[in-house]
Enzyme design. Structure first.
Site, PDB file in Angstrom:
ATOM      1  N   ASP A 100       0.785  -1.204  -0.113  1.00  0.00           N
ATOM      2  CA  ASP A 100       0.135  -0.067  -0.073  1.00  0.00           C
ATOM      3  C   ASP A 100       0.804   1.146  -0.050  1.00  0.00           C
ATOM      4  O   ASP A 100       0.609   2.157  -0.741  1.00  0.00           O
ATOM      5  CB  ASP A 100      -0.883  -0.082   1.267  1.00  0.00           C
ATOM      6  CG  ASP A 100      -0.363  -0.164   2.400  1.00  0.00           C
ATOM      7  OD1 ASP A 100       0.850  -0.356   2.578  1.00  0.00           O
ATOM      8  OD2 ASP A 100      -0.956  -0.144   3.646  1.00  0.00           O
ATOM      9  N   ASP A 103       6.688   4.091   3.626  1.00  0.00           N
ATOM     10  CA  ASP A 103       6.673   5.334   4.305  1.00  0.00           C
ATOM     11  C   ASP A 103       8.496   5.359   4.955  1.00  0.00           C
ATOM     12  O   ASP A 103       9.327   5.782   3.819  1.00  0.00           O
ATOM     13  CB  ASP A 103       6.025   5.217   5.555  1.00  0.00           C
ATOM     14  CG  ASP A 103       5.899   6.376   6.494  1.00  0.00           C
ATOM     15  OD1 ASP A 103       6.381   7.358   6.123  1.00  0.00           O
ATOM     16  OD2 ASP A 103       5.539   6.257   7.854  1.00  0.00           O
TER      17      ASP A 103
HETATM   18  P1  IMP Z   1       7.278   1.714   7.018  1.00  0.00           P
HETATM   19  O1  IMP Z   1       7.888   0.715   7.634  1.00  0.00           O
HETATM   20  O2  IMP Z   1       7.602   2.939   7.876  1.00  0.00           O
HETATM   21  O3  IMP Z   1       7.606   1.868   5.495  1.00  0.00           O
HETATM   22  O4  IMP Z   1       5.770   1.682   7.264  1.00  0.00           O
HETATM   23  C1  IMP Z   1       4.912   0.897   6.261  1.00  0.00           C
HETATM   24  C2  IMP Z   1       3.560   0.465   6.731  1.00  0.00           C
HETATM   25  O5  IMP Z   1       3.110   1.669   7.755  1.00  0.00           O
HETATM   26  C3  IMP Z   1       2.625   0.392   5.754  1.00  0.00           C
HETATM   27  O6  IMP Z   1       2.698  -0.740   4.930  1.00  0.00           O
HETATM   28  C4  IMP Z   1       1.521   0.977   6.319  1.00  0.00           C
HETATM   29  O7  IMP Z   1       0.724  -0.176   6.826  1.00  0.00           O
HETATM   30  C5  IMP Z   1       1.746   1.746   7.393  1.00  0.00           C
HETATM   31  N1  IMP Z   1       1.604   3.228   6.975  1.00  0.00           N
HETATM   32  C6  IMP Z   1       2.704   4.268   6.725  1.00  0.00           C
HETATM   33  N2  IMP Z   1       2.451   5.275   6.406  1.00  0.00           N
HETATM   34  C7  IMP Z   1       0.985   5.219   6.507  1.00  0.00           C
HETATM   35  C8  IMP Z   1      -0.096   6.333   6.292  1.00  0.00           C
HETATM   36  O8  IMP Z   1      -0.094   7.515   5.830  1.00  0.00           O
HETATM   37  N3  IMP Z   1      -1.326   5.823   6.398  1.00  0.00           N
HETATM   38  C9  IMP Z   1      -1.590   4.529   6.749  1.00  0.00           C
HETATM   39  N4  IMP Z   1      -0.724   3.734   6.971  1.00  0.00           N
HETATM   40  C10 IMP Z   1       0.624   3.752   6.701  1.00  0.00           C
HETATM   41 MG    MG Z   2      -1.291  -0.255   8.455  1.00  0.00          MG
END
Ligand code: IMP
Ligand code: MG
Length: 176
Positions: A100, A103
């Site tokens: 999805d 981040d």
């Molecule tokens: P990361 O490990 O920081 O890249 O985070 C990834 C996961 O955090 C994604 O697969 C989402 O499930 C969740 N996430 C990060 N940013 C958002 C956002 O803006 N809205 C909703 N879920 C998010």
């Molecule tokens: Mg999530």
């Protein structure tokens, strides 16, 4: 669903569908003559992977994985727990992870490491959204839907504490 909880709409339903179509066209061309295994990352990618898969014109299969990242609700720690693993082996397969949103990149980085160790023939990533400003690790993301600013978004599968996945657009969570 209280209207005051949802802020600015960043991606409208028709723009989501148009972009999904463009990505599907590229993926179809890139994997022509091969057979593709899509890995949908639950739950956020549920609508994205199903819309994308319906528009692919290559031989393909789908499997799902569910992961949870330890950390607060709005930021991840990079320590990832597998809640649901794949049903089948990916050894020797052409694999495309469908996410999805990327981040910090920590969740995806863990997924890539884990799946690479299972010896797929190829391993690429298709992410609907990315927040380049937040990236902590450099990751090869082959297909990206939209680059967005550093704000917390919900809708089209993305949640905040499990809510708002059903919104047909991607919008900023009010106050974020
Ligand atoms: P990361 O490990 O920081 O890249 O985070 C990834 C996961 O955090 C994604 O697969 C989402 O499930 C969740 N996430 C990060 N940013 C958002 C956002 O803006 N809205 C909703 N879920 C998010
Ligand atoms: Mg999530």
């Amino acid at each position: 669903m209280a209207a005051h909880e949802i802020g600015e709409v960043l991606v409208q339903p028709e723009d989501l569908q148009r972009r999904v179509g463009e990505l599907a066209e590229r993926i179809t061309a890139d994997y022509a003559g091969r057979s593709l295994l899509l890995i949908g990352v639950l739950k956020g990618a549920m609508f994205f992977v199903s819309d994308l898969m319906r528009r692919l014109e290559v031989d393909c299969e789908v499997d799902f994985m569910a992961v949870a990242s330890y950390g607060s609700q709005t930021s991840s720690s990079g320590v990832v727990r597998i809640l649901k693993d794949l049903d089948g082996s990916i050894e020797g397969r052409d694999v495309l992870i469908v996410e999805d949103i990327v981040d910090s990149g920590l969740t995806l980085s863990y997924l890539l490491r884990t799946l690479r160790a299972r010896d797929p023939a190829s391993l690429e990533v298709c992410a609907l959204l990315t927040k380049p400003e937040r990236r902590e690790v450099d990751l090869p993301i082959r297909y990206v839907g939209f680059e967005i600013e550093n704000r917390f978004v919900v809708g089209y599968g993305l949640d905040h504490a499990e809510r708002f996945r059903n919104l047909p657009y991607v919008a900023v969570l009010a106050g974020h």
